[in-house]
Design an enzyme around this catalytic site. Structure first.
Site, short mmCIF file in Angstrom:
data_model
loop_
_atom_site.label_atom_id
_atom_site.label_comp_id
_atom_site.label_asym_id
_atom_site.label_seq_id
_atom_site.Cartn_x
_atom_site.Cartn_y
_atom_site.Cartn_z
N HIS A 169 -33.65 -34.28 -1.48
CA HIS A 169 -32.65 -34.85 -0.57
C HIS A 169 -31.34 -34.05 -0.64
O HIS A 169 -30.70 -33.77 0.37
CB HIS A 169 -32.31 -36.29 -0.96
N HIS A 221 -33.26 -37.37 -4.88
CA HIS A 221 -33.61 -36.30 -5.82
C HIS A 221 -33.16 -34.96 -5.21
O HIS A 221 -32.57 -34.95 -4.12
CB HIS A 221 -35.12 -36.32 -6.13
#
Ligand code: PAF
Length: 286
Positions: free
Chosen positions: A37, A34
Protein backbone atom coordinates in the site's frame (compact mmCIF):
# COMPACT_ATOMS: atom_id res chain seq x y z
CA UNK A 1 -3.19 14.71 7.76
CA UNK A 2 -6.90 15.30 7.96
CA UNK A 3 -9.14 12.38 8.86
CA UNK A 4 -12.64 12.63 7.44
CA UNK A 5 -15.52 10.22 8.12
CA UNK A 6 -18.42 12.07 6.59
CA UNK A 7 -19.27 12.72 2.95
CA UNK A 8 -19.97 16.47 3.18
CA UNK A 9 -16.61 17.58 4.64
CA UNK A 10 -14.85 15.32 2.13
CA UNK A 11 -16.70 16.96 -0.76
CA UNK A 12 -15.87 20.44 0.58
CA UNK A 13 -12.17 19.65 0.83
CA UNK A 14 -12.06 18.06 -2.64
CA UNK A 15 -13.91 20.98 -4.19
CA UNK A 16 -11.43 23.42 -2.61
CA UNK A 17 -8.47 21.47 -4.05
CA UNK A 18 -10.17 21.30 -7.46
CA UNK A 19 -10.70 25.08 -7.43
CA UNK A 20 -6.99 25.50 -6.67
CA UNK A 21 -6.22 23.33 -9.69
CA UNK A 22 -4.37 20.71 -7.66
CA UNK A 23 -3.81 17.22 -9.07
CA UNK A 24 -5.40 14.63 -6.77
CA UNK A 25 -3.96 11.12 -6.38
CA UNK A 26 -6.03 8.43 -4.67
CA UNK A 27 -5.16 5.11 -3.02
CA UNK A 28 -8.25 3.10 -2.02
CA UNK A 29 -7.48 0.46 0.63
CA UNK A 30 -9.11 -1.77 3.20
CA UNK A 31 -6.48 -0.79 5.76
CA UNK A 32 -4.03 -2.91 7.76
CA UNK A 33 -1.46 -1.28 5.54
CA UNK A 34 1.79 -2.85 4.39
CA UNK A 35 4.66 -1.86 2.10
CA UNK A 36 2.52 -2.69 -0.95
CA UNK A 37 0.00 0.00 0.00
CA UNK A 38 2.76 2.42 0.96
CA UNK A 39 4.42 1.99 -2.44
CA UNK A 40 1.13 3.18 -4.00
CA UNK A 41 1.03 6.16 -1.64
CA UNK A 42 4.63 7.08 -2.51
CA UNK A 43 3.87 7.00 -6.23
CA UNK A 44 0.86 9.24 -5.68
CA UNK A 45 3.01 11.64 -3.67
CA UNK A 46 5.52 11.75 -6.53
CA UNK A 47 2.94 12.37 -9.24
CA UNK A 48 0.28 14.51 -7.55
CA UNK A 49 0.03 17.60 -5.39
CA UNK A 50 -2.54 16.05 -3.08
CA UNK A 51 -2.81 12.43 -1.93
CA UNK A 52 -6.02 10.95 -0.53
CA UNK A 53 -6.15 7.44 0.99
CA UNK A 54 -9.37 5.65 1.92
CA UNK A 55 -9.67 2.87 4.46
CA UNK A 56 -12.92 0.97 4.22
CA UNK A 57 -13.41 -2.75 4.76
CA UNK A 58 -16.12 -3.12 2.17
CA UNK A 59 -18.73 -5.68 3.28
CA UNK A 60 -20.14 -5.93 -0.27
CA UNK A 61 -17.02 -7.65 -1.59
CA UNK A 62 -17.02 -10.47 0.98
CA UNK A 63 -19.13 -13.60 0.52
CA UNK A 64 -21.33 -14.83 3.40
CA UNK A 65 -18.77 -17.45 4.47
CA UNK A 66 -15.74 -15.18 4.00
CA UNK A 67 -13.60 -13.26 6.47
CA UNK A 68 -15.35 -9.85 6.69
CA UNK A 69 -15.54 -9.92 10.49
CA UNK A 70 -12.07 -11.38 10.90
CA UNK A 71 -10.37 -9.06 8.41
CA UNK A 72 -7.49 -7.35 10.29
CA UNK A 73 -8.06 -3.74 11.30
CA UNK A 74 -5.72 -1.29 13.08
CA UNK A 75 -6.70 2.29 12.38
CA UNK A 76 -4.19 3.80 14.80
CA UNK A 77 -1.23 2.06 13.17
CA UNK A 78 -2.52 2.88 9.67
CA UNK A 79 -3.01 6.53 10.64
CA UNK A 80 0.60 6.75 11.86
CA UNK A 81 1.99 5.14 8.70
CA UNK A 82 0.00 7.45 6.43
CA UNK A 83 0.98 10.49 8.46
CA UNK A 84 4.66 9.53 8.05
CA UNK A 85 4.18 9.31 4.28
CA UNK A 86 2.74 12.82 4.18
CA UNK A 87 -0.75 11.84 3.05
CA UNK A 88 -3.06 14.87 2.95
CA UNK A 89 -6.37 13.26 3.75
CA UNK A 90 -7.55 9.93 5.10
CA UNK A 91 -11.15 9.10 4.27
CA UNK A 92 -12.50 6.56 6.73
CA UNK A 93 -16.25 6.18 6.19
CA UNK A 94 -18.62 3.97 8.16
CA UNK A 95 -20.57 1.15 6.53
CA UNK A 96 -23.79 3.13 7.17
CA UNK A 97 -22.39 6.16 5.33
CA UNK A 98 -21.41 4.09 2.28
CA UNK A 99 -24.48 1.87 2.24
CA UNK A 100 -27.37 3.57 4.00
CA UNK A 101 -30.62 1.68 4.60
CA UNK A 102 -32.27 1.00 1.23
CA UNK A 103 -29.05 1.03 -0.82
CA UNK A 104 -29.83 -0.53 -4.24
CA UNK A 105 -27.21 0.33 -6.88
CA UNK A 106 -24.40 -1.96 -8.06
CA UNK A 107 -21.79 -2.03 -10.81
CA UNK A 108 -21.03 -5.20 -12.74
CA UNK A 109 -18.32 -5.72 -15.32
CA UNK A 110 -19.79 -8.64 -17.22
CA UNK A 111 -17.70 -11.70 -18.13
CA UNK A 112 -14.50 -10.39 -16.54
CA UNK A 113 -16.09 -10.52 -13.09
CA UNK A 114 -16.93 -14.23 -13.46
CA UNK A 115 -13.45 -15.48 -14.31
CA UNK A 116 -10.57 -16.55 -12.02
CA UNK A 117 -11.35 -15.32 -8.48
CA UNK A 118 -14.92 -14.54 -9.58
CA UNK A 119 -15.60 -18.29 -9.84
CA UNK A 120 -14.78 -19.04 -6.23
CA UNK A 121 -15.87 -15.62 -4.92
CA UNK A 122 -19.19 -14.90 -6.68
CA UNK A 123 -20.23 -11.26 -6.20
CA UNK A 124 -16.74 -10.19 -5.12
CA UNK A 125 -15.98 -7.93 -8.09
CA UNK A 126 -19.52 -6.51 -8.10
CA UNK A 127 -18.74 -5.35 -4.56
CA UNK A 128 -15.29 -4.07 -5.52
CA UNK A 129 -16.52 -2.12 -8.55
CA UNK A 130 -19.46 -0.66 -6.65
CA UNK A 131 -17.30 0.68 -3.84
CA UNK A 132 -14.51 1.87 -6.14
CA UNK A 133 -16.97 3.79 -8.32
CA UNK A 134 -18.53 5.37 -5.21
CA UNK A 135 -15.07 6.31 -3.93
CA UNK A 136 -14.09 7.75 -7.33
CA UNK A 137 -17.29 9.84 -7.31
CA UNK A 138 -16.53 11.13 -3.82
CA UNK A 139 -12.78 11.75 -4.16
CA UNK A 140 -12.80 12.71 -7.89
CA UNK A 141 -9.15 11.80 -8.29
CA UNK A 142 -7.06 12.55 -11.35
CA UNK A 143 -5.17 9.30 -10.80
CA UNK A 144 -5.85 6.18 -8.72
CA UNK A 145 -3.25 3.58 -7.80
CA UNK A 146 -3.72 -0.19 -7.55
CA UNK A 147 -1.24 -3.02 -7.06
CA UNK A 148 -0.70 -5.77 -9.66
CA UNK A 149 -1.00 -8.23 -6.76
CA UNK A 150 -4.76 -8.10 -7.48
CA UNK A 151 -4.30 -8.35 -11.24
CA UNK A 152 -7.93 -9.25 -11.99
CA UNK A 153 -9.07 -6.27 -9.91
CA UNK A 154 -6.78 -3.96 -11.92
CA UNK A 155 -8.09 -5.31 -15.24
CA UNK A 156 -11.74 -5.05 -14.17
CA UNK A 157 -11.39 -1.54 -12.75
CA UNK A 158 -9.63 -0.36 -15.91
CA UNK A 159 -12.54 -1.78 -17.94
CA UNK A 160 -15.13 -0.12 -15.69
CA UNK A 161 -13.34 3.23 -16.07
CA UNK A 162 -13.20 2.81 -19.85
CA UNK A 163 -16.81 1.64 -20.22
CA UNK A 164 -18.27 4.34 -17.95
CA UNK A 165 -16.02 7.14 -19.28
CA UNK A 166 -14.76 7.98 -15.81
CA UNK A 167 -12.32 10.89 -15.78
CA UNK A 168 -9.64 9.08 -13.77
CA UNK A 169 -6.39 7.46 -14.83
CA UNK A 170 -5.91 4.01 -13.30
CA UNK A 171 -2.23 3.46 -12.56
CA UNK A 172 -1.25 -0.14 -11.74
CA UNK A 173 2.02 -0.59 -9.84
CA UNK A 174 4.28 -3.60 -9.23
CA UNK A 175 3.44 -6.22 -6.66
CA UNK A 176 5.59 -5.91 -3.51
CA UNK A 177 7.09 -9.07 -1.96
CA UNK A 178 8.46 -9.87 1.47
CA UNK A 179 12.20 -10.62 1.77
CA UNK A 180 11.55 -14.33 1.05
CA UNK A 181 9.29 -13.71 -1.96
CA UNK A 182 5.82 -14.03 -0.43
CA UNK A 183 3.52 -11.42 -2.01
CA UNK A 184 2.51 -8.90 0.67
CA UNK A 185 -1.13 -9.17 1.69
CA UNK A 186 -3.06 -8.12 4.77
CA UNK A 187 -4.29 -11.73 4.88
CA UNK A 188 -0.74 -13.05 5.47
CA UNK A 189 -1.37 -12.26 9.16
CA UNK A 190 -3.72 -15.28 9.26
CA UNK A 191 -0.80 -17.68 8.58
CA UNK A 192 0.90 -19.51 11.45
CA UNK A 193 4.70 -19.96 11.15
CA UNK A 194 4.38 -23.36 9.47
CA UNK A 195 1.81 -22.05 6.99
CA UNK A 196 3.91 -18.95 6.36
CA UNK A 197 6.74 -21.25 5.17
CA UNK A 198 4.36 -23.39 3.11
CA UNK A 199 2.98 -20.24 1.43
CA UNK A 200 6.31 -19.76 -0.35
CA UNK A 201 5.17 -22.48 -2.75
CA UNK A 202 3.15 -19.83 -4.63
CA UNK A 203 6.21 -17.75 -5.50
CA UNK A 204 8.28 -20.91 -6.17
CA UNK A 205 5.71 -22.13 -8.67
CA UNK A 206 5.75 -18.76 -10.45
CA UNK A 207 9.56 -18.93 -10.53
CA UNK A 208 9.22 -22.33 -12.20
CA UNK A 209 6.70 -20.95 -14.70
CA UNK A 210 9.07 -18.09 -15.49
CA UNK A 211 11.93 -20.53 -16.08
CA UNK A 212 9.82 -22.64 -18.44
CA UNK A 213 8.59 -19.60 -20.38
CA UNK A 214 12.08 -18.15 -20.69
CA UNK A 215 13.28 -21.54 -21.96
CA UNK A 216 10.70 -21.24 -24.74
CA UNK A 217 7.73 -23.27 -23.46
CA UNK A 218 4.53 -21.87 -25.01
CA UNK A 219 2.07 -24.67 -24.26
CA UNK A 220 0.01 -23.34 -21.35
CA UNK A 221 -1.29 -26.83 -20.49
CA UNK A 222 2.26 -28.03 -19.83
CA UNK A 223 3.14 -24.92 -17.81
CA UNK A 224 0.00 -25.27 -15.67
CA UNK A 225 0.74 -28.98 -15.09
CA UNK A 226 4.23 -28.20 -13.78
CA UNK A 227 2.87 -25.43 -11.53
CA UNK A 228 0.19 -27.76 -10.13
CA UNK A 229 2.70 -30.57 -9.49
CA UNK A 230 4.91 -28.23 -7.49
CA UNK A 231 2.02 -26.80 -5.45
CA UNK A 232 0.64 -30.28 -4.76
CA UNK A 233 4.03 -31.32 -3.35
CA UNK A 234 3.34 -28.93 -0.44
CA UNK A 235 1.09 -30.78 2.05
CA UNK A 236 -0.52 -27.62 3.50
CA UNK A 237 -1.47 -26.26 0.08
CA UNK A 238 -4.75 -26.84 -1.77
CA UNK A 239 -5.19 -25.37 -5.24
CA UNK A 240 -8.22 -23.17 -5.94
CA UNK A 241 -7.09 -22.40 -9.50
CA UNK A 242 -4.03 -22.19 -11.71
CA UNK A 243 -4.83 -20.33 -14.94
CA UNK A 244 -3.06 -18.74 -17.87
CA UNK A 245 -5.24 -16.10 -19.50
CA UNK A 246 -5.20 -13.18 -21.90
CA UNK A 247 -4.06 -10.10 -19.96
CA UNK A 248 -7.03 -7.98 -21.16
CA UNK A 249 -9.97 -10.34 -21.68
CA UNK A 250 -9.01 -12.96 -19.05
CA UNK A 251 -9.93 -15.66 -21.63
CA UNK A 252 -8.03 -18.93 -21.17
CA UNK A 253 -5.08 -19.35 -23.52
CA UNK A 254 -3.85 -22.61 -25.02
CA UNK A 255 -0.67 -21.04 -26.34
CA UNK A 256 1.34 -18.19 -24.88
CA UNK A 257 1.09 -16.10 -28.04
CA UNK A 258 0.14 -12.70 -26.57
CA UNK A 259 0.33 -10.70 -23.35
CA UNK A 260 -0.80 -13.05 -20.62
CA UNK A 261 -1.44 -13.46 -16.93
CA UNK A 262 -0.35 -16.58 -15.05
CA UNK A 263 -2.63 -16.46 -12.01
CA UNK A 264 -2.83 -18.68 -8.93
CA UNK A 265 -5.18 -18.95 -5.98
CA UNK A 266 -4.12 -21.45 -3.36
CA UNK A 267 -5.42 -22.25 0.11
CA UNK A 268 -2.66 -22.57 2.69
CA UNK A 269 -4.51 -24.14 5.57
CA UNK A 270 -7.70 -22.02 5.67
CA UNK A 271 -6.16 -18.91 4.15
CA UNK A 272 -6.71 -18.27 0.47
CA UNK A 273 -3.73 -16.54 -1.15
CA UNK A 274 -3.31 -15.24 -4.69
CA UNK A 275 -0.22 -14.47 -6.73
CA UNK A 276 0.57 -13.93 -10.39
CA UNK A 277 3.07 -13.13 -13.06
CA UNK A 278 2.48 -11.17 -16.22
CA UNK A 279 4.03 -12.06 -19.56
CA UNK A 280 4.31 -8.73 -21.39
CA UNK A 281 6.19 -7.53 -24.45
CA UNK A 282 9.13 -6.37 -22.32
CA UNK A 283 9.47 -9.76 -20.56
CA UNK A 284 8.10 -11.23 -17.35
CA UNK A 285 6.87 -9.16 -14.41
CA UNK A 286 6.12 -10.69 -11.04
O1 PAF B 1 -7.77 -3.94 -3.08
C1 PAF B 1 -8.47 -3.60 -2.09
O2 PAF B 1 -7.97 -3.40 -0.98
C2 PAF B 1 -9.97 -3.44 -2.28
O3 PAF B 1 -10.48 -4.40 -3.14
C3 PAF B 1 -10.38 -2.03 -2.69
C4 PAF B 1 -9.84 -1.68 -4.06
C5 PAF B 1 -9.91 -1.02 -1.67
C6 PAF B 1 -11.92 -1.95 -2.76
O4 PAF B 1 -12.50 -2.22 -1.54
Amino acid sequence: MEIVNEIEPLREKISLWKKQGLKIGFVPTMGYLHEGHLSLVRESKKRCQVTVVSIFVNPKQFGPSEDYNLYPRDLERDRRLLEQEGVNLLYYPSVEAMYPEGYRTYVEVELLQDKLCGQSRPGHFRGVCTVVLKLFNLVQPDEAYFGWKDAQQVIIIKKMVEDLNLPVKVVPLPLVRDHDGLALSSRNTYLNPEERKAALVLKKSLDLAEKLILAGERDTGRIKEKIKELIQSEPLARIDYVEIVDLKTLESLEQLDREALVALAVFIGRTRLIDNLRVVSGGIEK
